[in-house]
Scaffold this active site. Structure first.
Site, PDB file in Angstrom:
ATOM      1  N   CYS A   2       0.839  -1.192   0.000  1.00 43.80           N
ATOM      2  CA  CYS A   2       0.000   0.000   0.000  1.00 43.80           C
ATOM      3  C   CYS A   2       0.878   1.247   0.000  1.00 43.80           C
ATOM      4  O   CYS A   2       2.032   1.218   0.395  1.00 43.80           O
ATOM      5  CB  CYS A   2      -0.955   0.042   1.186  1.00 43.80           C
ATOM      6  SG  CYS A   2      -2.072  -1.359   1.316  1.00 43.80           S
ATOM      7  N   ARG A  27       5.381  -0.744  -4.543  1.00 48.25           N
ATOM      8  CA  ARG A  27       4.982  -1.342  -3.272  1.00 48.25           C
ATOM      9  C   ARG A  27       3.894  -2.397  -3.458  1.00 48.25           C
ATOM     10  O   ARG A  27       3.611  -3.165  -2.545  1.00 48.25           O
ATOM     11  CB  ARG A  27       4.492  -0.258  -2.309  1.00 48.25           C
ATOM     12  CG  ARG A  27       5.569   0.717  -1.905  1.00 48.25           C
ATOM     13  CD  ARG A  27       5.006   1.869  -1.112  1.00 48.25           C
ATOM     14  NE  ARG A  27       4.538   1.449   0.200  1.00 48.25           N
ATOM     15  CZ  ARG A  27       5.286   1.401   1.287  1.00 48.25           C
ATOM     16  NH1 ARG A  27       6.562   1.738   1.219  1.00 48.25           N
ATOM     17  NH2 ARG A  27       4.788   1.028   2.442  1.00 48.25           N
ATOM     18  N   TRP A  78      -3.426  -2.580  -1.417  1.00 45.79           N
ATOM     19  CA  TRP A  78      -3.164  -4.005  -1.645  1.00 45.79           C
ATOM     20  C   TRP A  78      -4.117  -4.762  -0.731  1.00 45.79           C
ATOM     21  O   TRP A  78      -4.066  -4.613   0.484  1.00 45.79           O
ATOM     22  CB  TRP A  78      -1.708  -4.326  -1.322  1.00 45.79           C
ATOM     23  CG  TRP A  78      -1.258  -5.703  -1.672  1.00 45.79           C
ATOM     24  CD1 TRP A  78      -0.819  -6.143  -2.886  1.00 45.79           C
ATOM     25  CD2 TRP A  78      -1.150  -6.828  -0.785  1.00 45.79           C
ATOM     26  NE1 TRP A  78      -0.458  -7.472  -2.813  1.00 45.79           N
ATOM     27  CE2 TRP A  78      -0.652  -7.920  -1.539  1.00 45.79           C
ATOM     28  CE3 TRP A  78      -1.438  -7.029   0.556  1.00 45.79           C
ATOM     29  CZ2 TRP A  78      -0.429  -9.175  -0.989  1.00 45.79           C
ATOM     30  CZ3 TRP A  78      -1.217  -8.287   1.110  1.00 45.79           C
ATOM     31  CH2 TRP A  78      -0.724  -9.335   0.333  1.00 45.79           C
ATOM     32  N   ASN A 104      -2.622   2.370   5.899  1.00 41.26           N
ATOM     33  CA  ASN A 104      -1.823   1.169   5.668  1.00 41.26           C
ATOM     34  C   ASN A 104      -1.736   0.401   6.968  1.00 41.26           C
ATOM     35  O   ASN A 104      -1.601   1.008   8.035  1.00 41.26           O
ATOM     36  CB  ASN A 104      -0.405   1.518   5.217  1.00 41.26           C
ATOM     37  CG  ASN A 104      -0.368   2.168   3.860  1.00 41.26           C
ATOM     38  OD1 ASN A 104      -1.358   2.177   3.136  1.00 41.26           O
ATOM     39  ND2 ASN A 104       0.772   2.722   3.512  1.00 41.26           N
ATOM     40  N   GLY A 105      -1.750  -0.913   6.894  1.00 39.49           N
ATOM     41  CA  GLY A 105      -1.631  -1.722   8.097  1.00 39.49           C
ATOM     42  C   GLY A 105      -2.854  -2.583   8.321  1.00 39.49           C
ATOM     43  O   GLY A 105      -3.685  -2.768   7.437  1.00 39.49           O
ATOM     44  N   GLU A 487      16.550 -19.134  -3.298  1.00 38.02           N
ATOM     45  CA  GLU A 487      16.251 -17.793  -3.795  1.00 38.02           C
ATOM     46  C   GLU A 487      15.983 -17.813  -5.296  1.00 38.02           C
ATOM     47  O   GLU A 487      15.118 -17.083  -5.785  1.00 38.02           O
ATOM     48  CB  GLU A 487      17.405 -16.844  -3.471  1.00 38.02           C
ATOM     49  CG  GLU A 487      17.274 -15.451  -4.066  1.00 38.02           C
ATOM     50  CD  GLU A 487      16.014 -14.705  -3.620  1.00 38.02           C
ATOM     51  OE1 GLU A 487      15.700 -13.675  -4.246  1.00 38.02           O
ATOM     52  OE2 GLU A 487      15.337 -15.147  -2.658  1.00 38.02           O
ATOM     53  N   LYS A 491      12.532 -16.371  -6.972  1.00 38.78           N
ATOM     54  CA  LYS A 491      12.540 -15.295  -7.960  1.00 38.78           C
ATOM     55  C   LYS A 491      11.702 -15.678  -9.171  1.00 38.78           C
ATOM     56  O   LYS A 491      10.972 -14.846  -9.716  1.00 38.78           O
ATOM     57  CB  LYS A 491      13.996 -15.014  -8.382  1.00 38.78           C
ATOM     58  CG  LYS A 491      14.294 -13.616  -8.805  1.00 38.78           C
ATOM     59  CD  LYS A 491      13.837 -12.572  -7.783  1.00 38.78           C
ATOM     60  CE  LYS A 491      14.278 -12.874  -6.378  1.00 38.78           C
ATOM     61  NZ  LYS A 491      13.554 -12.080  -5.360  1.00 38.78           N
ATOM     62  N   GLU A 494       7.691 -15.878  -8.154  1.00 40.19           N
ATOM     63  CA  GLU A 494       6.974 -14.672  -7.765  1.00 40.19           C
ATOM     64  C   GLU A 494       6.667 -13.753  -8.935  1.00 40.19           C
ATOM     65  O   GLU A 494       5.732 -12.953  -8.854  1.00 40.19           O
ATOM     66  CB  GLU A 494       7.738 -13.922  -6.667  1.00 40.19           C
ATOM     67  CG  GLU A 494       9.071 -13.339  -7.067  1.00 40.19           C
ATOM     68  CD  GLU A 494       9.777 -12.684  -5.882  1.00 40.19           C
ATOM     69  OE1 GLU A 494       9.125 -12.445  -4.840  1.00 40.19           O
ATOM     70  OE2 GLU A 494      10.973 -12.414  -5.981  1.00 40.19           O
ATOM     71  N   HIS A 510      14.037 -39.014  -2.037  1.00 36.78           N
ATOM     72  CA  HIS A 510      13.126 -39.246  -0.922  1.00 36.78           C
ATOM     73  C   HIS A 510      11.719 -38.741  -1.219  1.00 36.78           C
ATOM     74  O   HIS A 510      10.964 -38.447  -0.302  1.00 36.78           O
ATOM     75  CB  HIS A 510      13.673 -38.605   0.359  1.00 36.78           C
ATOM     76  CG  HIS A 510      14.947 -39.213   0.826  1.00 36.78           C
ATOM     77  ND1 HIS A 510      15.020 -40.481   1.371  1.00 36.78           N
ATOM     78  CD2 HIS A 510      16.225 -38.751   0.794  1.00 36.78           C
ATOM     79  CE1 HIS A 510      16.277 -40.761   1.677  1.00 36.78           C
ATOM     80  NE2 HIS A 510      17.032 -39.728   1.327  1.00 36.78           N
ATOM     81  N   LYS A 609       6.080  -4.764  -2.220  1.00 39.00           N
ATOM     82  CA  LYS A 609       7.505  -4.590  -1.974  1.00 39.00           C
ATOM     83  C   LYS A 609       7.827  -4.597  -0.487  1.00 39.00           C
ATOM     84  O   LYS A 609       8.742  -5.262  -0.044  1.00 39.00           O
ATOM     85  CB  LYS A 609       7.971  -3.265  -2.598  1.00 39.00           C
ATOM     86  CG  LYS A 609       9.475  -3.017  -2.471  1.00 39.00           C
ATOM     87  CD  LYS A 609      10.263  -4.028  -3.264  1.00 39.00           C
ATOM     88  CE  LYS A 609      11.743  -3.745  -3.265  1.00 39.00           C
ATOM     89  NZ  LYS A 609      12.509  -4.815  -3.916  1.00 39.00           N
TER      90      LYS A 609
END
Length: 614
Positions: A2, A27, A78, A104-105, A487, A491, A494, A510, A609
């Site tokens: 947001c 963001r 968001w 925001n929050g 990582e 990448k 996402e 396994h 972000k």
């Protein structure tokens, strides 16, 4: 996640707000809106979708450049409570339509507040937690007519549980914005005959370089002429503004099609800016921290982070245990608080966050600190919440990172961890003088190595063009290569939305090997010579079941050519520091796959972000 922007001055406010929101797109968001005062009334315009949808609506109404609109607040949302929709978009209005709020929050007790307000006759037009805030401000003003807007906001904050950065606009006070924060970032920008609020510096950097960080539980009144700040007890706060030194061009694409590719190409510079200032002659120097005091009596290290930063921490675990012989655990910050973690005054907690505002990480840091742990933060943003609350801070040299998918921030986190591991290992006598000098020399070579890696991107693009329609892609490695695979997989998934998983290569048999079939793509970093024979055996296992294998290999692991279908060749790099170089081809592979799929590289769906909610 947001974004908030506010402006009060003499210019056309909506143009300022939209420009600021545009600079906060990184963001992550799914809707946007603005509220402004016109003819003594609050006007709200908001739309689901990209900013262009809102911008077109404002332009069609001839509002963007209206010189009579000189104050306003804007928001990119968001979704948390309620699906993306016009109704759930911010700003939200109070019942009487005189108060607008952006937030925001997460308001954790919003259901109780909503029931309370509903019993009082308030109606709710959205599914959001935010709408209760505007109604509460109105409620306090009606219940206590002697209160002004500032006092009513203060009373409302007492009712709220959770996290917030918020801005309030009132039709009867058309020359001021009241703002406050708790656990979500908020800054103030000081202009010439105008002032601003924002979630992050890039939103206002093109207009001012003088910014003030709002601390937790502080409340601020912003007018055209002044900034007034109070702490949680209502005491006035005097704070000098910070002067932002980095250029606004750092937050622009600079000729690249996407921020992500620009930021990948900035990795040599970013790693150099992280390493070079901390190497003096043949020694590593952390001038910003007292390393001796920080390490006194330490017998264990906990590395705590989320997402990409956690993957850097997993690499750090390997590095610290190898070079310092101190036991290390790498923890998900989101899980750390909930399992009664063992932290004592002999524990060093290394907290890693690009933004310095990641809420789960911030909460985990506070938990570790409350149990007596010593806190060392590795962050990118000066003055961020984690940086301010840590005992010691190492700032990385990444500079602004706009693309949601983190790239250069990861490399610089690895660079900082590498410097730290080498220096601690040397001080503890686990690294001798000759090894210490060699490691320093190898660290200094890394920027040049990254420049060589970037020069080989054509081969990566060609391979991506052949496999962008893959349904599932697996990454596997051993040792540091497994940490790197984690990582690399993140990448890809996402931004490309391709199902992707990372596995230790030894675990393949396994269970995971059951998923390998004809044509399955498997990506294998091969940078650890001592594990090469075992990796070759694992690659043969997946090849026997029809897999196509992409290797990312150093010259010391050239036998990868025996088994891989395609090999991305890395320059010679010390195996200890290979993740810093080997992640770049994986980042570019994810980028080119996403481009070939026609997706939005910089703003992947459902992601933000800076994750400032749990």
């Amino acid at each position: 996640m947001c974004g908030i922007v506010g402006y009060v001055g003499s210019e056309a406010a909506l143009s300022v707000l939209m420009n600021g929101l545009k600079r906060l797109e990184y963001r992550g968001y799914d809707s946007a809106g603005v509220a402004f005062v016109r003819d003594g009334k609050i006007d709200v315009r908001k739309k689901k979708g990209r900013l262009t949808v809102l911008n077109e609506a404002l332009a069609a109404a001839n509002l963007l450049d209206d010189p009579q609109i000189n104050i306003g607040i804007g928001h990119t949302r968001w979704a948390t409570h309620g699906a993306p929709s016009d109704e759930n978009s911010h700003p939200h209005l109070s019942r009487n339509g005189k108060i607008a709020i952006v937030h925001n929050g997460i308001i954790e007790n919003y259901l109780e507040l909503r029931r309370y307000l509903t019993d009082l006759g308030y109606e709710f037009l959205s599914e959001t937690d935010t709408e209760v805030i505007g109604h509460l401000v109105e409620h306090h003003l009606e219940k206590q007519p002697q209160l002004d807007l500032l006092a009513a906001v203060r009373a409302t904050l007492e009712d709220l549980e959770g996290s917030y950065a918020l801005a309030v606009l009132h039709a009867e006070n058309p020359c001021q914005i009241i703002a406050a924060r708790k656990d979500s970032p908020l800054i103030i920008g000081l202009g010439d005959g105008c002032n601003y609020i924002a979630s992050d510096i890039p939103a206002i950097l093109s207009r001012t370089r003088e910014v003030m960080i709002v601390e937790d539980r502080e409340v601020v009144r912003v007018t055209q002429e002044a900034i007034e700040l109070w702490d949680e007890f209502g005491r006035p706060v005097e704070r000098k503004p910070l002067h932002v030194t980095w250029d606004s061009a750092a937050a622009e694409k600079g000729g690249y099609e996407h921020f992500m590719m620009k930021e990948i190409h900035e990795e040599p510079r970013a790693v150099r800016d992280t390493i070079s200032p901390r190497i003096r002659g043949n020694t590593i120097r952390f001038a910003e921290i007292d390393l001796d005091s920080l390490l006194q009596g330490i017998d264990r290290i906990r590395i705590i982070a989320c997402g990409t930063a956690l993957h850097a921490g997993v690499v750090g675990k390997y590095l610290f245990e190898k070079l310092t012989r101190i036991p290390v655990e790498a923890d998900y910050a989101s899980e750390f608080r909930y399992r009664d973690p063992i932290v004592t005054d002999t524990t060093l907690a290394i907290i890693i966050s690009q933004s310095g505002e990641t809420l789960d990480t911030l909460a985990a840091m506070r938990e570790a600190k409350s149990r007596g742990g010593r806190i060392l933060a590795i962050v990118n943003v000066v003055g961020s919440s984690i940086a301010r609350e840590a005992d010691s801070v190492i700032y990385t040299g990444a500079g602004p990172e706009i693309s949601v998918a983190s790239t250069k921030a990861y490399n610089t986190q690895l660079a900082a961890l590498s410097l730290l591991a080498v220096e601690i290992g040397y001080r503890k006598g686990q690294i001798d003088v000759a090894e210490y000098a060699r490691y320093i020399s190898e660290l200094e070579k890394l920027p040049a190595i990254l420049e060589q890696v970037l020069a080989e991107k054509d081969e990566i693009q060609r391979f991506a063009s052949q496999h962008f329609n893959a349904r599932s892609i697996f990454f596997m490695g051993r040792g540091l290569d497994y940490a790197l695979a984690m990582e690399s997989s993140l990448k890809l998934k996402e931004i490309s939305y391709i199902h992707s998983e990372a596995y230790p290569a030894g675990e393949l048999k396994h269970g995971t090997i059951a998923l390998i079939e004809q044509g399955t793509l498997v990506v294998c970093p091969l940078t650890q010579p001592q594990l090469l024979d075992k990796m070759i055996s694992n690659i043969r296992e997946v090849k026997a079941r029809g897999a196509v294998v992409l290797g990312i290999a150093t010259p010391a692991c050239e036998r990868a050519y025996e088994v891989c279908d395609v090999v991305i060749r890395l320059p010679e790099v010390d195996p200890v520091f290979s993740p810093i170089a080997a992640i770049t081809p994986a980042q570019m592979f994810a980028y080119y796959v996403t481009v070939h799929k026609g997706l939005d590289v910089d703003k992947p769906r459902n992601l933000a972000k800076s994750v400032t909610v749990e």
